[in-house]
Design an enzyme around this catalytic site. Sequence first.
Site, PDB file in Angstrom:
ATOM      1  N   ARG A   1      41.472  43.381  40.880  1.00 23.45           N
ATOM      2  CA  ARG A   1      40.194  43.331  40.150  1.00 23.45           C
ATOM      3  C   ARG A   1      40.410  43.610  38.665  1.00 23.45           C
ATOM      4  O   ARG A   1      39.748  43.013  37.807  1.00 23.45           O
ATOM      5  CB  ARG A   1      39.224  44.356  40.749  1.00 23.45           C
TER       6      ARG A   1
ATOM      7  N   TYR B   1      35.868  38.115  56.358  1.00 28.21           N
ATOM      8  CA  TYR B   1      36.028  38.835  55.101  1.00 28.21           C
ATOM      9  C   TYR B   1      36.062  37.798  53.991  1.00 28.21           C
ATOM     10  O   TYR B   1      36.974  36.972  53.925  1.00 28.21           O
ATOM     11  CB  TYR B   1      37.325  39.634  55.158  1.00 28.21           C
TER      12      TYR B   1
END
Lengths: 532, 532
Positions: B387, B448
């Site tokens: 991220r 997911y």
Amino acid sequence: MRRWNGWGEETTVMALPAAGEAFLAERVGPGQRLADASLAQVLDTVPVSRLPAHPLVSVAAEERVRHARGQSLPDWLAMRSGEFGIFPDGVACPETAAQVRELLDWARTHDVVVIPYGGGTSVVGHINPPASARPVLTVSLERLNQLFEIDEDSLLATFGPGANGPQVESQLRAHGYTLGHFPQSWELSTLGGWVASRSSGQQSLRYGRIEQLFAGGTLETFAGPLVIPAFPASAAGPDLRELVLGSEGRFGILSEVKVRITRLAAQEHFYAVFLPDWNQAMQAVRQLVQARVSLSMLRLSGAVETQTQLVLAGQPRPMAWLEKYLALRGAGDGKCMLTFGVTGNRVQNAASLRQARKLLKGFGGVFTGRVLGRKWAEHRFGFPYLRHSLWSAGYVVDTLETATDWSNVDNLLQQVEASLREGLAAEGERVHVFTHLSHAYGEGSSLYTTYVFRPGASYAEALARWQRLKHAASLTIVGQRGTISHQHGVGRDHAAYLPVEKGALGMATLRALSAHFDPQQQLVPGVLIEQS
Amino acid sequence: MRRWNGWGEETTVMALPAAGEAFLAERVGPGQRLADASLAQVLDTVPVSRLPAHPLVSVAAEERVRHARGQSLPDWLAMRSGEFGIFPDGVACPETAAQVRELLDWARTHDVVVIPYGGGTSVVGHINPPASARPVLTVSLERLNQLFEIDEDSLLATFGPGANGPQVESQLRAHGYTLGHFPQSWELSTLGGWVASRSSGQQSLRYGRIEQLFAGGTLETFAGPLVIPAFPASAAGPDLRELVLGSEGRFGILSEVKVRITRLAAQEHFYAVFLPDWNQAMQAVRQLVQARVSLSMLRLSGAVETQTQLVLAGQPRPMAWLEKYLALRGAGDGKCMLTFGVTGNRVQNAASLRQARKLLKGFGGVFTGRVLGRKWAEHRFGFPYLRHSLWSAGYVVDTLETATDWSNVDNLLQQVEASLREGLAAEGERVHVFTHLSHAYGEGSSLYTTYVFRPGASYAEALARWQRLKHAASLTIVGQRGTISHQHGVGRDHAAYLPVEKGALGMATLRALSAHFDPQQQLVPGVLIEQS
């Protein structure tokens, strides 16, 4: 027809071989026979129903007799003596979930106590009507027994809660599936009862306990329906299925049950191995499960159970030869019989069998092939019938069970057996006691103990003896880190011992949940949570 | 030192390869970078604490900043922008269970809101202090991280609830054991947090979810301690562990956790297989689990995730060769990568591998050996670091997850992906979306989904975009028979969607339990159960 005062079909008999009777006479003394009451005598004692009329409710005396008692030892004595004490005021057999709802609403309006009833096989007093100023309605789910839906991709089946073992399996087998849940009560007990009492089947090693099989469904409660959708797994808050599992009717009545099913296996075999002594045997079983060897069933009999079983097999000649053979191979006096199963495809089963044999050999295990395993499978649901033959011979038999961690299994077993063996010493009576481990986990094992004693001169004496034995064993169990039940549930007979393991706040939590779902305390008061 | 405004250790970086940036630019447009706030700037915004003094409570500004936010996307944007909004009034780090009790008693006396805090890794707002007229105390369990006891016979270990993944595993490995619980957050998340949020690890196929590993322990509540003894299994009423699992701090604070452990396996390997298309791949995975092939891990990437992973691997030359090889063997465009693991002894692993390869070959699977599997294992906890790299490149990344039955997996996947892919279409933005199945069960699978989008011109715009995407996907999930969470929990971000799956009576039950354990509603109000 089903027996009104005992187990199973009237035509099914499991005889006690002559050698068995002699064996018991030697161990606890000659049998003491008590006279049985007739159905006609009992029917005469059924009082007038206190229920208002409802089209779904039968107040016929025989219906009420047949739903008044389960299969605990106090139930047995009540049924044989004819002194039932309390009967439900009526019995309803709803055929739809809507009728279950309707009956609850009606019970609310008329302040009726409600007893959910599956197969009536409880051995701890789940379905006994309580003494109550309010009328009592037993709701039998026997007609809600259909397979409603199969999702073959997801291996999910939706049933009525009243489907009993044979109804569950025959409806699934028609499509090539099995639930794989085989408690000893399987012939009569029901899916809804299994869920409500956290049942465990003989092949839980492969299929899991009912906790793992119960995927969702609907619980009709006095606070409305609790609808639990099926998910393969979820992290969305506490799992509400787990409130239904073990609720024993206190929170509501199941009207629909979704279960996880399995394709029928290509192959299934059961084998017997004899181990030289209890300690070796227990270590072997522990290592088998902790090594995750893929077995479908394990049952390890202690030395006394092993000996008792060989006598009860009723084939003295071949059994004597077997014992000679075993002694020659190192499994003589004190030997313990381990029965185990493999279920799956040929390749998997062969691999599991190879691993199991190798490990067991390391503990001195003598492998005897499939003959005794097949015998176990044939008679796997037969034990409850034996109570009849023993009773006719003048003996009382009961069982109790617990589970504990491996580090405590031997201690708990010794203490529970001692509490029973010496439980009637004060009155000069002996008790024949034996135990097996039948559900093994990585963490520990269940212990299943059978005890045989003489009833004495009267029903009252028999009940008093049982109460002394049961109380001593129950105190021992909860005092020695055992759970008060691994598979039978709490009911009325275990309720007094539950607070030891649930703790003060745990019990308060159960009471809060009961008040939440059943504000007027109409559902089986006294079961699970003792009345204060 | 741990980052105050992001994931993990400051020194750990997971770089985005140049090809990855180009790949994203092509799919969602060039990155849009936003300026980060400094810690000094944030410290200036921390208000004076409203808490009375207590020797265990720190009111230092930096402590309060470091415990104010988790790892959800709104948390990320708050931390990067410096606009934290709300801080706890103080942070306590008890070192004993008695201190946990003491803090609760103190909180009761002073009407303090309490936030139990494990590793601060929640991605759904579990540990965010609410806006409250009452002062807020965060209770961090980081110092309650010891292994207190191992029962090697029973494979049970007792830990402090604050032990994080490495602390759990290192303390167990010293004795030859593993818990086997490896969620992606493993480096920072804690045992207590796993239990409270019903966590699932990457190898749940072998070791089970935290539900199967959590054997008992103590929950300190405002109504007193809930002490849950460990049993291998029990039929003694509803299982109180299941109220703690998923309680997300609403009912109390765990002060001790007993878990089931496993001896370290002799061998563990991970393999990669490519399947020609999604449908074949999904069927193959379903059949692998339904046939009970003994694998320890399964992860099936959809075609877009497979493609994205091959680009992000950052090795264009070998990956190009791999793709040529795969195409030649029938796995070209649309191919899906399946990573699977075997863990156990050599014999078991060889048998499992043989069965898996045979089954996968029947679905056109191309086996590529251990190289990619090893790569997966090396980077298994690395994704959260990505991220940072994506953010530096001007992209926002988030993930969401659900689970559903096999008959619904494909439908749910398509609908969730579509809701995200088209979620910003009104403003002309594209979203890069891909999915894997990582926890497969007989009944169904988890899904997911990762989605990458551009933040827009401001933090406010980025948050608004995320809210639109998250809301659209969450509505799709609960509207299409998915659970709102398979592994992340409910927290604040999912609370609005929970009533769809729990139902009116289910939510009322959770509220009743919350009132029972926490009469003054002092424990993380707004989490799990929305405030009315």
